[in-house]
Design an enzyme around this catalytic site. Structure first.
Site, PDB file in Angstrom:
ATOM      1  N   HIS A 616     -16.226  79.379  87.555  1.00  0.00           N
ATOM      2  CA  HIS A 616     -16.693  78.133  88.176  1.00  0.00           C
ATOM      3  C   HIS A 616     -15.764  77.741  89.328  1.00  0.00           C
ATOM      4  O   HIS A 616     -15.048  76.735  89.275  1.00  0.00           O
ATOM      5  CB  HIS A 616     -16.761  77.017  87.122  1.00  0.00           C
ATOM      6  N   HIS A 620     -18.918  80.613  93.024  1.00  0.00           N
ATOM      7  CA  HIS A 620     -20.086  80.205  92.231  1.00  0.00           C
ATOM      8  C   HIS A 620     -20.857  79.104  92.948  1.00  0.00           C
ATOM      9  O   HIS A 620     -22.104  79.128  93.015  1.00  0.00           O
ATOM     10  CB  HIS A 620     -19.648  79.718  90.845  1.00  0.00           C
ATOM     11  N   HIS A 656     -21.581  70.838  92.975  1.00  0.00           N
ATOM     12  CA  HIS A 656     -21.934  70.574  91.582  1.00  0.00           C
ATOM     13  C   HIS A 656     -20.862  70.958  90.576  1.00  0.00           C
ATOM     14  O   HIS A 656     -20.915  70.519  89.415  1.00  0.00           O
ATOM     15  CB  HIS A 656     -23.256  71.274  91.228  1.00  0.00           C
ATOM     16  N   ASP A 657     -19.870  71.751  90.965  1.00  0.00           N
ATOM     17  CA  ASP A 657     -18.786  72.110  90.037  1.00  0.00           C
ATOM     18  C   ASP A 657     -17.409  71.815  90.639  1.00  0.00           C
ATOM     19  O   ASP A 657     -16.417  72.454  90.275  1.00  0.00           O
ATOM     20  CB  ASP A 657     -18.878  73.594  89.651  1.00  0.00           C
ATOM     21  N   ASP A 767     -28.271  77.216  89.483  1.00  0.00           N
ATOM     22  CA  ASP A 767     -26.976  77.262  88.789  1.00  0.00           C
ATOM     23  C   ASP A 767     -26.861  78.517  87.919  1.00  0.00           C
ATOM     24  O   ASP A 767     -25.778  79.102  87.784  1.00  0.00           O
ATOM     25  CB  ASP A 767     -26.824  75.997  87.957  1.00  0.00           C
ATOM     26  N   GLN A 820     -26.528  87.178  75.427  1.00  0.00           N
ATOM     27  CA  GLN A 820     -27.179  87.114  76.727  1.00  0.00           C
ATOM     28  C   GLN A 820     -28.701  87.186  76.587  1.00  0.00           C
ATOM     29  O   GLN A 820     -29.435  86.477  77.279  1.00  0.00           O
ATOM     30  CB  GLN A 820     -26.682  88.264  77.617  1.00  0.00           C
TER      31      GLN A 820
END
Length: 872
Positions: A616, A620, A656-657, A767, A820
């Protein structure tokens, strides 16, 4: 002349003092009722409290003073239950605890809360002091006759003896018992009874026996052991109480008002009845005295003289009962004030946590008011028609510790409509039977909706310190009756107490909210200082280099490809690619962005991502923004969105991060990080938005300076909601609505709520878009994600001493492929299917996701066979 008159008066007064028998005889023959009333009135108002604690019988043996004390006795005659008689007053009650019930104060006391001249609520009353007018005759028309009791001197001696008893008694029951014994010497009846007028907080009157069947030789305990409650204006006693007129009945069985059931039960034969009202100084009936069966005389009936003698003695009872009412009222109001002070003390003990405070408030109110449930609604400052939080407590929870965590309740079952009505009207609401109340539309539309849960309801607003704003609402449901399982209505007494409670609750809630605000501000300051110590705005030299550099085209950078990968780009090229996306989306031109501010902002955003975070980080954020750019351009969604929406989505994806710490919200909460004190949910997402605002407002980074005020506010609101949407917990809550709208072809582009929902789904799609990349890219990104998760798991073991989940546990890396697959099935597939359904040009996202699922499925099978270990 005046001196002459004064001397003559002194000689006359001296002569009267020397001839007491003549004076006494003259007074009996000549005194008018006004003179007698004046004599009593003067002594009533001039009496001082007596220090004597002796028994009244002992006092009468040696008291010689002509002035006697009339102390107001402790009187509980308004209570439904008969109190135990006592000749000595009980000490003042101690500080009441929550064992006290509101029903103890269910009588017409002075209002707790009143409105002042300006219409504000206050505890202070400006009521004028009551003046006591002189009544007419105390002794009756003919005075006290000597008939049947000896000479007038003997009668007067009894009168004086009774006055002594009146002045020395504090207990009304014992005093009235003595009055009856005196009366018995006059009218010689077989039985006597005393009924006192009771009145509840709703001003409904009734009669309750204080003395019943007093006979010659009977003790006080025997006469006061029975408790009989009579209805107002029913029967002989009820009729006398209602009309205020005496009744002299020669034959009880011939009177239709007489109830012979008592005779049938006791076996006693009632013949004649003399029933008289007892009145106070305002000529109001405060009690009824009844004599039964004359022992002697014609036809065993009471004479007119009996009626006069009885009335004369009862006049003293009226004085005593009036004093007792005043005394009991003051005692009850004192206890009531102690209850309110206890509540205030309890509330102001807790000013740090609103939930703990609300639990104490609800527990105290439930215990005192005897209701089945209490709900406290806290008003939302940002919305007129909603509440920010709700606290609900059942009566059964009172056994639990007040500071213990509250039980989870289904807030969907709580009726918010009455609370909203009270909040809007700022007036209390008392409904005796919800199922029969037709004032509200929701009751008429569905009368049986709450019938199984709510019967009676009491709801009052909670105001702030200035009392001009409703900050909450307290709602009680189903007041419990004495009989188990039954419910009764809340009365006026309950309303007054809840209104008084609400004033203290408002102060407590406001203080606690202010404390929490200060705490959040301090925590926010601490976080800000920490962030500023780590980050700095981009250097001017770096910004100038970006400004003068040649920005490659989107085609050369492959920014329009869904399969884009940043692994081959340098950091400088990623910033150039970001500039290219803003230019190609016409954001620079449409919003008059300064190119220097755009370059500075992009570099500052990049700077505020931590380099020591494996996944992050800036890369990213850049990849998320590129995915959004691709959806808008190649997915052809830009034409359906406004320029402001496009601007907000691009700012949100890049921001956003911001300042991500490499740990998730759960870790932040469990580690008691200062960030956890700022927000109750979506902790890191709120922090990311705060960082976004800080950069946008920093000097040289103000890319929104070309917007109008309304556009600026709208853009920031969309940015905030878009960043918060990246919390997967919120995505899981909202996605069902989005899928349902698109599935049923009910999505309306003109509906702002639908557009907001779409923007949220686009943020999540971008995202997690790494899951749609070509397999080599996807696998490499998965390794970065796993590295970050494993580092958090190590911290949880080391710092929190807890076992991490499989996702964070490096010892469970062999489960990554299967996890996953589960992630794709649970989170990704349906989202990308829906987007592909809205625009066929978005289908590459779905195709890439499906292909990667096959790869992860194959790898999971190999892990199960032990052929590979996790991502290897």
């Amino acid at each position: 002349m005046e001196d002459c008159c004064s001397a003559e008066s002194e000689r006359m007064e001296a002569w009267l003092d020397d001839h007491l028998e003549f004076t006494h005889s003259y007074f009996i023959r000549k005194a008018s009722r006004e003179m007698v009333n004046a004599w009593f009135a003067e002594r009533v108002h001039s009496m001082q409290p007596s220090a004597s604690k002796e028994n009244p019988l002992q006092q009468r043996a040696h008291q010689s003073s002509t002035d006697y004390t009339i102390l107001p006795p402790t009187l509980n005659f308004l209570d439904n239950r008969c109190p135990s008689p006592a000749t000595v007053p009980s000490p003042a009650p101690g500080t009441p605890t929550r064992k006290i019930s509101a029903s103890e104060f269910d009588r017409p006391l002075r209002p707790i809360v009143v409105k002042d001249s300006e219409g504000s609520l206050t505890f202070l009353s400006d009521a004028d002091r009551e003046t006591v007018p002189l009544r007419g005759s105390v002794m009756g028309e003919g005075g006290v006759s000597g008939a049947g009791s000896g000479s007038g001197v003997d009668c007067c001696a009894r009168l004086l003896e009774l006055v002594k008893d009146v002045s020395s008694h504090l207990d009304v029951t014992a005093l009235c018992h003595k009055i009856f014994l005196h009366i018995n010497e006059l009218i010689a009846a077989d039985r006597y009874s005393l009924f006192l007028v009771g009145e509840d907080s709703s001003n409904r009157k009734f009669l309750v026996s204080r003395l019943f069947d007093v006979a010659e030789g009977s003790t006080l305990e025997e006469s006061s052991s029975s408790c009989i409650r009579l209805e107002w204006n029913k029967g002989i006693v009820g009729h006398v109480a209602a009309t205020g007129q005496p009744l002299n009945i020669k034959n009880a069985y011939e009177d239709p008002r007489f109830n012979a059931e008592v005779d049938l039960i006791t076996g006693y034969k009632t013949q004649s009845i003399l029933c008289l009202p007892i009145k106070n100084h305002r000529d109001e009936v405060v009690g009824v005295a009844q004599a039964i069966n004359k022992k002697c005389g014609e036809d065993s009936a009471f004479s007119e003289q009996d009626e006069k003698d009885f009335s004369a003695y009862l006049a003293f009872s009226g004085i005593v009962l009036h004093n007792a009412q005043l005394y009991e009222t003051s005692q009850l109001e004192n206890r009531r004030n102690q209850v309110l002070l206890d509540l205030a003390s309890l509330i102001f003990e807790e000013q740090q946590c609103l939930e703990v405070l609300l639990r104490k408030i609800a527990g105290t109110i439930l215990s005192f008011m005897q209701a089945q449930a209490c709900t406290v609604f806290i008003a939302d400052d940002d919305s007129m028609n909603s509440f920010s939080s709700v606290f609900h407590m059942e009566y059964e929870e009172l056994r639990e510790v007040l500071d213990a965590p509250k039980r989870d309740c289904d807030v969907s079952q709580i009726n918010y409509m009455y609370a909203q009505y009270v909040k809007n009207t700022m007036q209390p609401l008392n409904i005796a039977d919800v199922t029969k109340d037709q004032r509200f539309p929701w009751t008429r539309e569905n009368p049986h909706h709450t019938s199984n849960q709510i019967k009676s309801l009491l709801c009052t607003p909670i105001r702030n310190g200035k009392k001009d704003t409703v900050i909450g609402v307290c709602q009680l449901v189903n007041k419990m009756d004495e009989a188990p399982g039954t419910v009764k209505a809340f009365n006026r007494n309950d309303e007054q107490f809840l209104e008084a409670f609400a004033i203290f609750c408002g102060l407590g809630i406001q203080n606690t909210q202010m404390y929490e605000t200060v705490e959040r501000a301090m925590a926010k300051q601490e976080v800000t200082l920490e962030v500023l110590s780590y980050h700095a705005s981009a250097a001017e030299e770096e910004s100038r280099e970006l400004q003068v550099s040649t920005v490659p085209s989107a085609q050369s950078l492959r920014l329009l490809d869904f399969s884009f990968s940043d692994f081959d780009l340098s950091d400088t090229e990623t910033t150039q690619a970001t500039i290219r996306m803003f230019v190609d989306l016409n954001l620079v031109q449409n919003f008059q962005m300064k190119y220097t501010s755009l370059c500075q902002w992009v570099l500052s955003v990049k700077k505020n991502y931590r380099k020591n975070v494996a996944y992050h980080n800036w890369r990213h954020a850049f990849n998320t923004a590129q995915s959004m750019f691709t959806l808008l351009k190649s997915g052809r969604l830009q034409n359906n969105l406004s320029d402001l929406e496009v601007l907000a989505l691009m700012i949100a994806t890049l921001s956003h991060d911001l300042d991500h710490r490499g740990v998730n919200n759960s870790y932040i909460q469990r580690s008691d990080h200062p960030l956890a004190q700022l927000y109750c949910h979506s902790t890191m997402e709120h922090h990311h938005f705060d960082q976004c605002l800080m950069i946008l407002n920093s000097s040289g980074n103000q890319i929104l300076s070309g917007l109008s005020l309304d556009e600026y506010k709208t853009t920031l609101k969309m940015v905030e909601r878009a960043i918060l949407a990246t919390d997967l917990a919120l995505y899981m809550k909202r996605r069902g609505e989005f899928f349902e709208l698109t599935k049923n072809s009910q999505f309306v582009w003109e509906d702002e709520d639908h557009r907001d929902l779409l923007r949220s789904m686009l943020m999540t799609a971008c995202d997690i878009s790494a899951i749609t990349k070509p397999w080599p890219v996807q696998k490499r990104i998965a390794e970065l994600v796993a590295t970050e998760f494993f580092e958090q798991g190590d911290k949880e073991r080391r710092e929190l001493n807890i076992e991490p989940t499989d996702l964070m546990n490096r010892e469970k890396r062999d489960k990554i492929p299967s996890m996953q697959v589960s992630f794709i099935d649970a989170i990704c597939t349906q989202l990308y299917e829906t987007l592909a359904g809205m625009s066929e040009y978005c289908s590459p996202l779905l195709e890439g996701c499906q292909e990667n699922r096959q790869h992860w499925k194959h790898l999971a099978e190999e892990c199960e066979k032990g052929l590979v270990n996790g991502l290897l």
